[in-house]
Design an enzyme around this catalytic site. Structure first.
Site, PDB file in Angstrom:
ATOM      1  N   ASP A  29       0.901  -1.189   0.099  1.00 26.09           N
ATOM      2  CA  ASP A  29       0.197  -0.070   0.031  1.00 26.09           C
ATOM      3  C   ASP A  29       0.976   1.141   0.084  1.00 26.09           C
ATOM      4  O   ASP A  29       1.948   1.366   0.866  1.00 26.09           O
ATOM      5  CB  ASP A  29      -0.943  -0.136   1.220  1.00 26.09           C
ATOM      6  CG  ASP A  29      -2.021   0.946   1.254  1.00 26.09           C
ATOM      7  OD1 ASP A  29      -1.748   2.211   0.819  1.00 26.09           O
ATOM      8  OD2 ASP A  29      -3.092   0.673   1.032  1.00 26.09           O
ATOM      9  N   HIS A  93      -9.870  -5.714  -2.591  1.00 28.61           N
ATOM     10  CA  HIS A  93      -8.827  -6.117  -2.100  1.00 28.61           C
ATOM     11  C   HIS A  93      -8.425  -6.059  -0.700  1.00 28.61           C
ATOM     12  O   HIS A  93      -9.682  -5.682  -0.048  1.00 28.61           O
ATOM     13  CB  HIS A  93      -7.790  -4.774  -2.460  1.00 28.61           C
ATOM     14  CG  HIS A  93      -8.469  -3.537  -2.091  1.00 28.61           C
ATOM     15  ND1 HIS A  93      -9.171  -2.692  -2.785  1.00 28.61           N
ATOM     16  CD2 HIS A  93      -8.039  -2.614  -1.111  1.00 28.61           C
ATOM     17  CE1 HIS A  93      -9.624  -1.716  -2.377  1.00 28.61           C
ATOM     18  NE2 HIS A  93      -8.648  -1.529  -1.067  1.00 28.61           N
TER      19      HIS A  93
HETATM   20  P1  AMP Z   1      -9.818   1.304   0.187  1.00 24.32           P
HETATM   21  O1  AMP Z   1     -10.334   1.269  -1.269  1.00 24.32           O
HETATM   22  O2  AMP Z   1     -10.522   2.216   1.151  1.00 24.32           O
HETATM   23  O3  AMP Z   1      -9.593  -0.106   0.868  1.00 24.32           O
HETATM   24  O4  AMP Z   1      -8.210   1.981   0.056  1.00 24.32           O
HETATM   25  C1  AMP Z   1      -7.516   1.967  -1.037  1.00 24.32           C
HETATM   26  C2  AMP Z   1      -5.893   1.709  -0.540  1.00 24.32           C
HETATM   27  O5  AMP Z   1      -5.183   1.545  -1.786  1.00 24.32           O
HETATM   28  C3  AMP Z   1      -5.640   2.929   0.099  1.00 24.32           C
HETATM   29  O6  AMP Z   1      -4.965   2.397   1.414  1.00 24.32           O
HETATM   30  C4  AMP Z   1      -4.572   3.409  -0.736  1.00 24.32           C
HETATM   31  O7  AMP Z   1      -3.393   3.866  -0.010  1.00 24.32           O
HETATM   32  C5  AMP Z   1      -4.118   2.514  -1.472  1.00 24.32           C
HETATM   33  N1  AMP Z   1      -3.751   2.716  -2.831  1.00 24.32           N
HETATM   34  C6  AMP Z   1      -4.272   3.480  -3.917  1.00 24.32           C
HETATM   35  N2  AMP Z   1      -3.586   3.568  -4.956  1.00 24.32           N
HETATM   36  C7  AMP Z   1      -2.450   2.737  -4.920  1.00 24.32           C
HETATM   37  C8  AMP Z   1      -1.450   2.726  -5.477  1.00 24.32           C
HETATM   38  N3  AMP Z   1      -1.189   3.164  -6.841  1.00 24.32           N
HETATM   39  N4  AMP Z   1      -0.321   1.660  -5.180  1.00 24.32           N
HETATM   40  C9  AMP Z   1      -0.578   1.103  -3.812  1.00 24.32           C
HETATM   41  N5  AMP Z   1      -1.710   1.543  -2.913  1.00 24.32           N
HETATM   42  C10 AMP Z   1      -2.490   2.209  -3.436  1.00 24.32           C
END
Ligand code: AMP
Length: 135
Positions: A29, A93
């Site tokens: 993340d 995820h």
């Molecule tokens: P959620 O959909 O609420 O579970 O959150 C999405 C998660 O994805 C968050 O913790 C973000 O920090 C993470 N995230 C979003 N874009 C990316 C990326 N390009 N690479 C890694 N993590 C990501």
């Protein structure tokens, strides 16, 4: 339109990959709650985790279990906590987070700011624990 996670899986957007098989992909993340905070995603693009088939969901959980073992080996912790939120990215995820206490799982906690080099070294540590598991 492909989700950002599908673009990551396809290699169109960079990620700090920690593990992969034919159906699932695990990467760090980018806003980690702790060193080792990892996301596990199915390669098949489905928004809501409970829209996966029973078989896919079970296989994803087993894959996540193996990733969690590698995380704990690389980053000793009391437990690896698991959470599913999915309000930000519409691609199912599982969050895997090394924790010492319950409050380490609070998503509104301040996130770690890691350098590219630090992210690489976190990913490499989990990757090598993963590789040792699968040797
Ligand atoms: P959620 O959909 O609420 O579970 O959150 C999405 C998660 O994805 C968050 O913790 C973000 O920090 C993470 N995230 C979003 N874009 C990316 C990326 N390009 N690479 C890694 N993590 C990501």
């Amino acid at each position: 339109m492909a989700t950002i996670f599908s673009k990551i899986i396809a290699g169109e957007i960079p990620s700090y990959k920690v593990a992969e098989d034919d159906r699932f992909y695990a990467f760090l993340d980018i806003n980690p709650l702790a060193k080792g905070h990892t996301l596990v995603v199915p390669k098949r693009e489905v928004d809501y985790i409970f829209d996966l088939t029973d078989e896919e969901l079970a296989a994803m959980q087993v894959f996540a279990k193996r990733v969690a073992l590698a995380i704990r080996q690389a980053f000793p912790c009391k437990k690896v906590g698991q959470a599913v939120i999915g309000l930000e990215v519409p691609h199912a995820h599982i969050h895997l987070i090394p924790i010492q206490k319950e409050s380490d799982m609070i998503f509104s906690n301040p996130k770690l700011k890691l350098t590219d080099e630090e992210f690489r070294s976190v990913a490499a540590a989990i990757q090598s624990a993963w590789a040792a598991q699968h040797a």
